[in-house]
Design a protein around this motif. Sequence first.
Motif, PDB file in Angstrom:
ATOM      1  N   ILE B   5       0.847  -1.189  -0.106  1.00 38.65           N
ATOM      2  CA  ILE B   5       0.016  -0.002  -0.032  1.00 38.65           C
ATOM      3  C   ILE B   5       0.884   1.122  -0.105  1.00 38.65           C
ATOM      4  CG2 ILE B   5      -1.785   1.257   1.253  1.00 38.65           C
ATOM      5  CD1 ILE B   5      -2.622  -1.327   2.504  1.00 38.65           C
ATOM      6  N   ALA B   8      -0.296   4.685   3.175  1.00 47.53           N
ATOM      7  CA  ALA B   8      -0.800   3.663   3.909  1.00 47.53           C
ATOM      8  C   ALA B   8      -1.508   4.545   5.096  1.00 47.53           C
ATOM      9  CB  ALA B   8       0.307   2.658   4.522  1.00 47.53           C
ATOM     10  N   GLY B  13      -5.724   4.672   2.818  1.00 51.01           N
ATOM     11  CA  GLY B  13      -4.989   3.695   3.367  1.00 51.01           C
ATOM     12  C   GLY B  13      -5.469   2.879   4.459  1.00 51.01           C
ATOM     13  N   LEU B  32       3.816  -1.476   3.756  1.00 46.42           N
ATOM     14  CA  LEU B  32       3.152  -0.243   3.770  1.00 46.42           C
ATOM     15  C   LEU B  32       4.152   0.827   3.652  1.00 46.42           C
ATOM     16  CD1 LEU B  32       1.065  -0.680   7.268  1.00 46.42           C
ATOM     17  CD2 LEU B  32       0.751  -1.351   4.852  1.00 46.42           C
ATOM     18  N   ALA B  34       4.532   5.255   3.118  1.00 42.39           N
ATOM     19  CA  ALA B  34       3.899   6.604   2.965  1.00 42.39           C
ATOM     20  C   ALA B  34       5.165   7.739   2.925  1.00 42.39           C
ATOM     21  CB  ALA B  34       3.248   6.758   4.217  1.00 42.39           C
TER      22      ALA B  34
END
Lengths: 334, 334
Positions: B5, B8, B13, B32, B34
Amino acid sequence: MKLAIVGATGAVGHELLKVLEGSRLPIDELQLYASPRSAGTQLPFRGENLTVQAMPEGAIPADVILASAGGSISLEMAPKWVAGGSVVIDNSSAFRYDPSVPLVVPEVNGAVALEHQGIIANPNCTTAIAAVAVYPIHQRYGVRRMIVSTYQATSGAGQKGIEELQEQTRQELAGESYTPAAFAHPIAFNVIPHIDAFQDNGYTKEEMKVVWETRKIFGDESLQVSCTAVRIPTFRTHAEAITLELERPATPQEVRELLSGAAGVEVRDDVTEKVYPMPLTATGKYDVEVGRIRQSLVFDGGIELFVAGDQLLKGAALNAVQIAEYLYEQGALK
Amino acid sequence: MKLAIVGATGAVGHELLKVLEGSRLPIDELQLYASPRSAGTQLPFRGENLTVQAMPEGAIPADVILASAGGSISLEMAPKWVAGGSVVIDNSSAFRYDPSVPLVVPEVNGAVALEHQGIIANPNCTTAIAAVAVYPIHQRYGVRRMIVSTYQATSGAGQKGIEELQEQTRQELAGESYTPAAFAHPIAFNVIPHIDAFQDNGYTKEEMKVVWETRKIFGDESLQVSCTAVRIPTFRTHAEAITLELERPATPQEVRELLSGAAGVEVRDDVTEKVYPMPLTATGKYDVEVGRIRQSLVFDGGIELFVAGDQLLKGAALNAVQIAEYLYEQGALK
């Protein structure tokens, strides 16, 4: 001129007092009536305190009665008031569909008010707001189909609607539980596609009022109107998204110019400056805000627009006072 | 299967993690990603705590990447991820109008996902919600015109939208002043007919997304669609009032039965029991609620309806995961 307000302590009654305060009507006396439990309440008007009285059982000694106490009271009492010599401007839906009762938005069909037989009906709030914006377009381009989706404030349900939104919102933010009373479901941070009673055709009465009343006010039974009426968590001012199919093609610029000169309308349509109709700006305003004027993507030469109007003013109190002012100016009142 | 993802820690998310938790995808590893400032955050997934990493500069070692970090990141990074061998399901609008990129709502056009060249676009939230409700009607009766008015929640603007509504509402009730940031105007107890940027034709990009994307998803460029997109003070779940002109006449009962058997739809349409779609009941639900199904008053044999769908789920996270599940079930993923 002697004026009376029936339902003086309600949300619309409150606005009637404020609008009359600045009205050009020559008011010699203003009588305030409400239910017996509100009798004795003092309400300010032009520097004085007026005392609310319990509504009498028969006639009211006034030239004009502005009635805003609900349909059942109007249905029962209005004929008695008329028999006593008063002209009744009724804010309920009791007489709106009676062919002998004019249904009036002064900017649209003021002249039919002159044909009254004692009672003049004030239209549904959503209808009145749409009517001032759409009628000039109808006159010039001929509206064939009109599709309305509404964003209606809780004060449409009166003072109890305002209080319920305020209290529920506080409870919701505090994580407290509550039980809805003014609305069928919680309204705080919710949307309820249900205003007034459902009819056999699946539409609510609020939605059908827009259909029936727009036709009657425009004097055009061939107009095709549909509506989805939705309650949302705002306090005041109804907004409406309106899509119009027209007989003759219009451009957004033509409509913008047309509406700029229309009575009761304020064009707020400058999207580059983020100017468009909103409850925030339309609340407390006499004019209906109109913006987001654009070419329809589904009807050739059609128009889409967004309106916001204070439903306690143009949708109720203001329109009622404007009817009285129109009658007075036409010499049709003592 | 290795899944990643990107984005996230955002609102979508967060929902992606929850939806994947219950997904039937055989997830061997979930990565994950970001922005660097969120790196190190721990997020729970199936009983473990996963650590959010800063997004790498190049490829990501995953079979499927669910991207929800905004259009500019997707535009720059997706080709690199595809070059690294990943299938990218992108929640931004960056690739939606690229003819070589499938735009997919699995209930409607799942099969086109199989033709992907590395990137599959997840549609705009408002469009996806309307699509699951309207497509079965389009298949059987042929939609000619579709007029949409939306009631969109603040979480459509992400976590900052939720927080702004919450904080402004508190401030408004307390009589405190505030400055809008997430939205162009105050949203507490207000309505803003402005979502995303205005286009030259006077429509917002949000409104045009509904037009462009509905046509692409339905595979029918002749479909006439118009939209008014309006932000209202709700936290979550978009509602939509939809009016349909049909090629072949439908009755409300036929449509009710048709939609009762449709994937992704829950018919909530019993007005005598006050049952209709609302954010209150649709929030957190995978299915889109559909109700207020009635005969159109402006189109002969046409239909009007009201829908409410959790825009973080069917309008974003859920639809993205469903695309991955579809690919997996069709044997199109490792």
